[in-house]
Design a protein around this motif. Structure first.
Motif, PDB file in Angstrom:
ATOM      1  N   ILE A   1      -3.619  -6.408 -13.535  1.00 20.66           N
ATOM      2  CA  ILE A   1      -2.546  -6.057 -14.162  1.00 20.66           C
ATOM      3  C   ILE A   1      -3.382  -5.706 -15.495  1.00 20.66           C
ATOM      4  O   ILE A   1      -3.569  -6.742 -16.819  1.00 20.66           O
ATOM      5  CB  ILE A   1      -1.377  -6.380 -14.882  1.00 20.66           C
ATOM      6  CG1 ILE A   1      -0.816  -6.977 -13.538  1.00 20.66           C
ATOM      7  CG2 ILE A   1      -0.574  -5.921 -15.462  1.00 20.66           C
ATOM      8  CD1 ILE A   1      -0.080  -5.561 -12.627  1.00 20.66           C
TER       9      ILE A   1
ATOM     10  N   ARG B   1      11.990  -2.704  -8.578  1.00 15.85           N
ATOM     11  CA  ARG B   1      11.106  -2.459  -9.066  1.00 15.85           C
ATOM     12  C   ARG B   1      10.127  -3.957  -8.424  1.00 15.85           C
ATOM     13  O   ARG B   1       9.822  -4.821  -8.072  1.00 15.85           O
ATOM     14  CB  ARG B   1      11.073  -4.108  -9.918  1.00 15.85           C
ATOM     15  CG  ARG B   1      11.288  -3.248 -11.543  1.00 15.85           C
ATOM     16  CD  ARG B   1      12.417  -3.399 -12.801  1.00 15.85           C
ATOM     17  NE  ARG B   1      11.440  -5.257 -13.169  1.00 15.85           N
ATOM     18  CZ  ARG B   1      11.225  -5.544 -14.450  1.00 15.85           C
ATOM     19  NH1 ARG B   1      12.721  -4.666 -15.062  1.00 15.85           N
ATOM     20  NH2 ARG B   1      10.300  -5.955 -14.423  1.00 15.85           N
TER      21      ARG B   1
ATOM     22  N   SER C   1      -0.263  -2.080 -16.590  1.00 21.73           N
ATOM     23  CA  SER C   1      -1.030  -0.960 -14.866  1.00 21.73           C
ATOM     24  C   SER C   1      -1.677  -1.804 -14.562  1.00 21.73           C
ATOM     25  O   SER C   1      -2.732  -1.841 -15.290  1.00 21.73           O
ATOM     26  CB  SER C   1      -0.143   0.537 -14.737  1.00 21.73           C
ATOM     27  OG  SER C   1      -0.753   1.710 -13.901  1.00 21.73           O
ATOM     28  N   SER C   2      -1.471  -1.430 -12.905  1.00 20.40           N
ATOM     29  CA  SER C   2      -3.144  -2.135 -12.287  1.00 20.40           C
ATOM     30  C   SER C   2      -4.283  -0.505 -12.026  1.00 20.40           C
ATOM     31  O   SER C   2      -4.957  -0.771 -11.698  1.00 20.40           O
ATOM     32  CB  SER C   2      -2.253  -2.643 -10.965  1.00 20.40           C
ATOM     33  OG  SER C   2      -1.681  -1.625 -10.416  1.00 20.40           O
TER      34      SER C   2
ATOM     35  N   PRO D   1       9.793   1.484 -11.627  1.00 13.08           N
ATOM     36  CA  PRO D   1       9.622   0.512 -12.560  1.00 13.08           C
ATOM     37  C   PRO D   1      10.799   0.217 -13.817  1.00 13.08           C
ATOM     38  O   PRO D   1      10.835  -1.394 -13.898  1.00 13.08           O
ATOM     39  CB  PRO D   1       8.388   0.309 -13.492  1.00 13.08           C
ATOM     40  CG  PRO D   1       8.676   2.200 -13.243  1.00 13.08           C
ATOM     41  CD  PRO D   1       8.833   3.044 -12.101  1.00 13.08           C
TER      42      PRO D   1
ATOM     43  N   ARG E   1      10.386  -7.582 -18.386  1.00 11.97           N
ATOM     44  CA  ARG E   1       9.157  -6.316 -18.606  1.00 11.97           C
ATOM     45  C   ARG E   1      10.598  -4.542 -18.220  1.00 11.97           C
ATOM     46  O   ARG E   1      11.405  -4.379 -18.004  1.00 11.97           O
ATOM     47  CB  ARG E   1       8.789  -5.761 -17.630  1.00 11.97           C
ATOM     48  CG  ARG E   1       7.672  -4.125 -17.252  1.00 11.97           C
ATOM     49  CD  ARG E   1       6.891  -4.740 -16.660  1.00 11.97           C
ATOM     50  NE  ARG E   1       8.041  -4.449 -15.245  1.00 11.97           N
ATOM     51  CZ  ARG E   1       7.877  -3.351 -13.538  1.00 11.97           C
ATOM     52  NH1 ARG E   1       6.516  -4.377 -13.065  1.00 11.97           N
ATOM     53  NH2 ARG E   1       8.295  -3.142 -13.260  1.00 11.97           N
TER      54      ARG E   1
ATOM     55  N   GLN F   1       2.103  -1.441 -10.633  1.00 14.11           N
ATOM     56  CA  GLN F   1       1.976  -2.638 -10.828  1.00 14.11           C
ATOM     57  C   GLN F   1       0.865  -4.027 -10.243  1.00 14.11           C
ATOM     58  O   GLN F   1       0.174  -3.517  -9.962  1.00 14.11           O
ATOM     59  CB  GLN F   1       3.617  -2.957 -11.081  1.00 14.11           C
ATOM     60  CG  GLN F   1       3.883  -2.293 -12.165  1.00 14.11           C
ATOM     61  CD  GLN F   1       3.046  -2.267 -13.646  1.00 14.11           C
ATOM     62  OE1 GLN F   1       2.279  -3.044 -13.880  1.00 14.11           O
ATOM     63  NE2 GLN F   1       3.505  -0.901 -13.868  1.00 14.11           N
ATOM     64  N   THR F   2       1.496  -4.720  -9.594  1.00 12.26           N
ATOM     65  CA  THR F   2       1.213  -6.005  -8.753  1.00 12.26           C
ATOM     66  C   THR F   2       0.924  -5.418  -7.231  1.00 12.26           C
ATOM     67  O   THR F   2      -0.089  -5.378  -6.637  1.00 12.26           O
ATOM     68  CB  THR F   2       1.230  -7.130  -8.587  1.00 12.26           C
ATOM     69  OG1 THR F   2       0.990  -7.739 -10.194  1.00 12.26           O
ATOM     70  CG2 THR F   2       1.256  -8.258  -7.801  1.00 12.26           C
TER      71      THR F   2
END
Length: 513
Positions: free
Chosen positions: A17, A205, A161-162, A201, A131, A194-195
């Motif tokens: 991340i 989620r 963010s990834s 988001p 978050r 994300q992950t």
């Protein structure tokens, strides 16, 4: 069912991340007059002294997913009481005009992006642990001592963010609207990365397979985070339900776990996503690791067929999503989706050299195709019908074409009749519009596909979308099926598809001169 080996491989591929500090924001004033929101600038927020019932609205000027930090100070006498704050987050301005206490919708109000906090010590830096997904923040002083006023000395956020910004592939187009739609679509994917590939988001989620199908396609032509797609496929393969069915979604916390929700179409889309991943990467090991999961989805779906090789109606079929429309009958769509998945399964069987499975799926596909045109096609109306009431819908025609029940010029004429049919049940979500654009391109109507895409997603752009929405009705842009815009998801993964279409079919050659 639980496969520890696949789960280990999935979690080992979780992306890093990345964090980005955002310091710039403006203080604005918003007023609503009917459906029109008027926006005016205010003095810098640092200069505003806040007493009881005062508030400020901060605009970070783009959509972000992350964590808010406030550096709070005061003027007047030394603070002699805590400060009680209500902090509201919003992806769109319209959300700030709803009162959370009046929300009565069916989606849990726990999703409403609001914090009520006590600040015991001023001056201090308040960092919110949760978050949020937002562009706008409203900070309201619910109560404060009369002896002092609150000041916000600094407001910032840590965006997460990834998605690797430096790896984003360029998009070239001479069409300004295409460039803008692509930008917003890419931002939508970015903030959902994300992950895992989250569906939204702000709300849910988590990893939903219907969203993943579209996200993976967009990823291949933007960030190219293919290990992330693989990780998500392995999660679904590792954590199937008790009968081996791929669940509709996966929770990550406190540990990875499959939801008890299953959908006929979503389970089959696992096969399609794996096929698309293999075509993109050539990763045969992933196909070998997951092909048994694919085979089980075909077995389970086959149990829903009647003696004619027609998918049974919803009273037997169970939940088949297709679109957010309670009036939509899903039988014909499910038939087309099963065929669509079988085509992918045949390709995967060829990849792993499973000749028996390849032959079985090819024969089953032909039986479903024949049944589609014999039992679900109305020869008088010349359209596919669905359910006991012989409902006509856009979804039925679209999925029959995507599944290959009708092809070529015949499919073109089918779509012409669909468009001209006043009783046809229309589409509700960008998710279903994605499949519509896909089908138009498949039958050679690229110009029509581009025009429809520009009008639909361009409508959200015209409504100042920073990211694309979960639901969009061009006639009622602020409509909510949940009972309030404060729980609408305005950054939703299944809406990012235009970036795939634009970059695959409408990508201008870069002018090197």
């Amino acid at each position: 069912m639980y496969n520890e080996k696949l789960l280990r491989e999935a979690t080992a591929l979780f992306p890093e991340i990345k964090k980005n500090k955002i310091n710039e924001c403006k203080c604005i004033d918003l007023k609503k007059d009917g459906d029109v929101i008027k926006r005016d600038p205010r003095p810098a927020y640092e200069s505003i002294a806040l007493k009881k019932d005062d508030s400020i609205i901060l605009d970070f000027e783009d959509h972000y997913v992350g964590y808010l930090s406030l550096d709070l100070g005061y003027e007047g006498a030394h603070p002699d009481s805590p400060v009680l704050l209500r902090i509201r987050f919003a992806e769109r301005e319209i959300e700030l005009f709803e009162d959370a206490s009046e929300y009565k919708g069916w989606v849990s109000p726990a999703w409403i992006e609001e914090e009520i906090i006590h600040v015991d010590i001023v001056p201090s830096v308040v960092k919110l642990d949760r978050r949020y997904s937002f562009r706008y923040v409203r900070i309201e002083v619910v109560d404060i001592s009369s002896r002092f006023s609150l000041r916000v000395n600094d407001a910032s956020l840590t965006a997460v963010s990834s998605a690797p910004d430096e790896a984003l592939l360029p998009y070239y187009s001479s069409n300004e609207l295409d460039r803008e739609i692509d930008r917003v679509a890419v931002k939508t994917l970015h903030d959902c990365m994300q992950t895992v590939f989250e569906d939204g988001p702000k709300r849910d989620r988590r990893l939903w397979i219907g969203d993943l199908r579209i996200q993976a396609l967009v990823n291949y032509v933007t960030y190219n985070m293919n290990d992330m797609v693989k990780s998500n496929l392995y999660l679904f393969g590792a954590l199937t339900q008790e009968d081996g069915r791929v669940g509709a979604c996966i929770f990550l916390d406190p540990k990875p776990e499959v939801d008890d929700t299953n959908m006929f179409d979503y389970s089959l889309f696992f096969i399609v996503i794996l096929r698309d991943y293999y075509k993109r990467t050539g990763d045969k090991k992933a196909v070998l690791d997951l092909f048994d999961v694919c085979k089980r989805q075909i077995q389970l779906a086959s149990n829903s067929l009647d003696e004619r090789h027609v998918v049974r109606d919803s009273d037997v079929l169970g939940w088949c999503f297709v679109d957010w429309n309670l009036a939509l009958n899903k039988q014909a769509s499910a038939q087309g989706i099963f065929m669509y998945a079988l085509e992918a399964a045949i390709e995967l069987a060829q990849c792993v050299g499973d000749v028996l499975a390849e032959e079985e799926y090819a024969q089953l596909y032909l039986k479903l195709k024949e049944a589609s045109n014999r039992f679900l096609y109305d020869v008088e109306k010349k359209l596919y019908v669905s359910g006991a009431e012989s409902q006509i819908s856009f979804a039925s025609q679209i999925w029959m074409v995507l599944g290959g029940a009708m092809e070529g010029k015949a499919a073109e004429r089918l779509f012409d009749r669909m468009e001209a049919c006043p009783e046809a049940v229309t589409m509700v979500t960008p998710y279903m519009y994605h499949n519509y654009i896909d089908a138009l391109i498949k039958i050679g109507k690229k110009d029509v596909a581009h025009r429809k895409m520009s009008k639909y997603w361009g409508g959200m752009v015209a409504n100042s979308a920073d990211t694309f929405w979960e639901l969009y009705n061009p006639e009622k842009p602020n409509e909510s099926p949940y009972g309030g815009t404060i729980v609408n998801s305005y950054c939703h993964a299944w809406s990012c598809g235009p970036a795939y279409f634009l970059r695959t079919y409408f990508n201008d050659t870069k002018d090197e001169s």
